[in-house]
Scaffold this motif. Structure first.
Motif, PDB file in Angstrom:
ATOM      1  N   ASP A 235       0.811  -1.224   0.000  1.00 26.56           N
ATOM      2  CA  ASP A 235       0.000   0.000   0.000  1.00 26.56           C
ATOM      3  C   ASP A 235       0.842   1.272   0.000  1.00 26.56           C
ATOM      4  N   CYS A 236       2.154   1.139   0.197  1.00 20.42           N
ATOM      5  CA  CYS A 236       3.043   2.306   0.221  1.00 20.42           C
ATOM      6  C   CYS A 236       3.682   2.462  -1.166  1.00 20.42           C
ATOM      7  N   PRO A 237       4.036   3.712  -1.561  1.00 18.82           N
ATOM      8  CA  PRO A 237       4.836   3.863  -2.786  1.00 18.82           C
ATOM      9  C   PRO A 237       6.158   3.100  -2.626  1.00 18.82           C
ATOM     10  N   PHE A 241       9.383   4.399   2.854  1.00 21.96           N
ATOM     11  CA  PHE A 241       9.562   3.372   3.884  1.00 21.96           C
ATOM     12  C   PHE A 241       9.215   3.950   5.253  1.00 21.96           C
ATOM     13  N   HIS A 242       8.665   3.094   6.110  1.00 21.36           N
ATOM     14  CA  HIS A 242       8.372   3.505   7.486  1.00 21.36           C
ATOM     15  C   HIS A 242       9.558   3.125   8.362  1.00 21.36           C
ATOM     16  N   PRO A 243      10.250   4.124   8.947  1.00 13.70           N
ATOM     17  CA  PRO A 243      11.414   3.786   9.769  1.00 13.70           C
ATOM     18  C   PRO A 243      10.988   3.000  11.010  1.00 13.70           C
ATOM     19  N   ALA A 283       4.257  12.108   4.878  1.00 13.94           N
ATOM     20  CA  ALA A 283       3.139  11.283   5.343  1.00 13.94           C
ATOM     21  C   ALA A 283       2.905  10.245   4.257  1.00 13.94           C
ATOM     22  N   CYS A 284       2.921   8.956   4.623  1.00 12.25           N
ATOM     23  CA  CYS A 284       2.780   7.917   3.592  1.00 12.25           C
ATOM     24  C   CYS A 284       1.317   7.805   3.167  1.00 12.25           C
ATOM     25  N   PRO A 285       1.070   7.716   1.851  1.00  9.20           N
ATOM     26  CA  PRO A 285      -0.315   7.584   1.366  1.00  9.20           C
ATOM     27  C   PRO A 285      -1.038   6.345   1.892  1.00  9.20           C
ATOM     28  N   CYS A 286      -0.308   5.375   2.470  1.00  7.07           N
ATOM     29  CA  CYS A 286      -0.975   4.175   2.993  1.00  7.07           C
ATOM     30  C   CYS A 286      -1.810   4.512   4.229  1.00  7.07           C
ATOM     31  N   GLY A 287      -1.543   5.685   4.819  1.00  4.02           N
ATOM     32  CA  GLY A 287      -2.352   6.121   5.941  1.00  4.02           C
ATOM     33  C   GLY A 287      -1.770   5.777   7.303  1.00  4.02           C
TER      34      GLY A 287
HETATM   35 ZN   LIG Z   1       3.097   3.380   4.022  1.00  2.37          ZN
END
Ligand SMILES: [Zn+2]
Length: 407
Positions: A235-237, A241-243, A283-287
């Protein structure tokens, strides 16, 4: 708003790890002077005021410190540098993957996972992902790297074993999916494609859509010095990446990313360590809440050609937009430090008609560095199709550009 991935409230109570790293780095004679007069980091501002470490700095520190794991083996891995003898990074058994698994579970007990990262030669990724598979309690097929002639037999084996997941560097994955597609083979059970080590390749998604339409990508970002910094989901581009909470990410001058470990078990003293990647916090578009890290590519992708800076990534992006071109690489030939020629190497789709001469003319007219540097010998800029790009045998990676001394 600070340029850190964590808020002061979240990060500052854990900065004792950064203070310990600083204490260690101050014992390294070559590095001690840069930290003179600097206060111990108690706040994020203190941390941002410390000098960053670049690749060789950490190798210098590790050569002096020779860290040892508290329990079990201390593993030596290839770290940094793309030429010459391997530089060395250290990690304990487990490779900190319990922290990754706590936040990211692409695999589960039902999976049949092919670990296609190369094993041996002091490469880290194969073992790191094996540790994740262990925590996920899935079936593991520890394949490693195979030669081109072996793909067909192994792909048949994957179908037979109902393989649900595969992982590798995008360059290696691309070979697997391109081979399967060319052979008209599908992997109907495949759901998950894990990747690490290079940027995602959009062409890979094209082949996946044909070969394994239900498969989705799951990415990790990291290096042998920092280990896994962040992860993403389908769901993320692909560049975001989420640290992990034990990895403090900072965006400094020129958008350069640096990393500070907040994990007390970390053997490498990672304190404002720069990998050479640029990025920003988004802010990641995955929410998912919290700051995510968007990687914008490497700042060291500018190479000097006859005294002018050539933006390798821009040239490659332009060429890869061309119909029928799946990947490109720049080969610079030098004679005692002077560029004698630039070759743009193309991997093309099977049966694709690519007008290399037209592409060459387009590139020359659109790229200031090439047209200026080769004003008197434009024939030294060439565009040609190849069967394979040039890979680094030590790291298994395919860089955007390669420099070769004329023989
Ligand atoms: Zn994400």
């Amino acid at each position: 708003m600070t340029g850190f991935s964590l808020s002061p409230e979240a990060a500052e109570p854990r900065l004792q790890v950064a203070r310990h790293s600083l204490e260690l780095l101050r014992t390294v004679p070559a590095l001690a002077p840069r930290y003179e007069g600097r206060p111990e980091p108690r706040t994020l501002d203190d941390l941002a005021a410390l000098a960053p470490l670049v690749k060789d700095d950490l190798n210098v520190a590790l050569a002096h410190l020779e860290p040892k794991a508290e329990q079990g083996a201390t593993w030596l891995f290839q770290s940094g540098g793309s030429t010459g003898a391997p530089k060395v990074g250290y990690a304990p058994t487990g490779f900190y993957m319990s922290g990754v698994h706590a936040h990211w579970q692409p695999l589960d007990r039902a999976d049949v996972f092919v670990n296609a990262w190369g094993a041996g030669r002091m490469w880290g990724a194969h073992f790191l992902v094996a540790a994740l598979a262990d925590l996920s309690e899935c079936q593991v097929i520890a394949l490693g790297s195979v030669t081109r002639e072996e793909y067909a037999d192994w792909l048949a084996f994957f179908v037979d074993r109902k393989v649900t997941a595969i992982g590798g560097t995008p360059s290696v994955l691309r070979m697997w999916f391109a081979e399967a597609r060319a052979a008209g083979l599908s992997l109907p059970a495949l759901r998950k494609v894990l990747w690490l080590g290079e940027a995602w390749q959009p062409q890979l998604a094209d082949d996946m859509a044909v070969v394994a339409p239900r498969a989705r990508r799951w990415g990790m970002f990291g290096s042998t010095e920092t280990w896994v910094v962040g992860t993403n989901t389908p769901d993320c581009p692909a560049d975001t990446f989420h640290p992990l909470p034990e990895q403090l990410v900072h965006v400094g001058e020129d958008d350069l990313l640096d990393f500070t470990t907040l994990d007390p078990r970390m053997l490498n003293p990672v304190l404002r360590y720069r990998t050479g990647d640029a990025g920003r916090l988004v802010a990641c578009p995955c929410g998912r809440p919290g700051r995510a890290m968007q990687v914008l590519g490497r700042r060291d992708s500018v190479v000097q050609v006859r005294g002018l800076g050539l933006h390798v990534d821009q040239v490659i992006a332009r060429v890869e937009r061309e119909q029928g071109v799946s990947r490109a690489q720049i080969l610079i030939t030098e004679d005692r430090g002077r560029a004698t020629g630039v070759d743009v190497l193309l991997l093309t789709d099977q049966g694709a008609a690519v007008d290399t001469e037209r592409l060459r003319k387009d590139l020359l007219s659109a790229t200031f560095t090439l047209s200026t540097a080769f004003q008197h010998d434009p024939e030294s800029v060439r565009v040609r199709r190849v069967d394979a790009l040039i890979s680094n045998e030590r790291t298994g990676k395919t860089a955007g550009f390669v420099v070769r001394e004329e023989s």
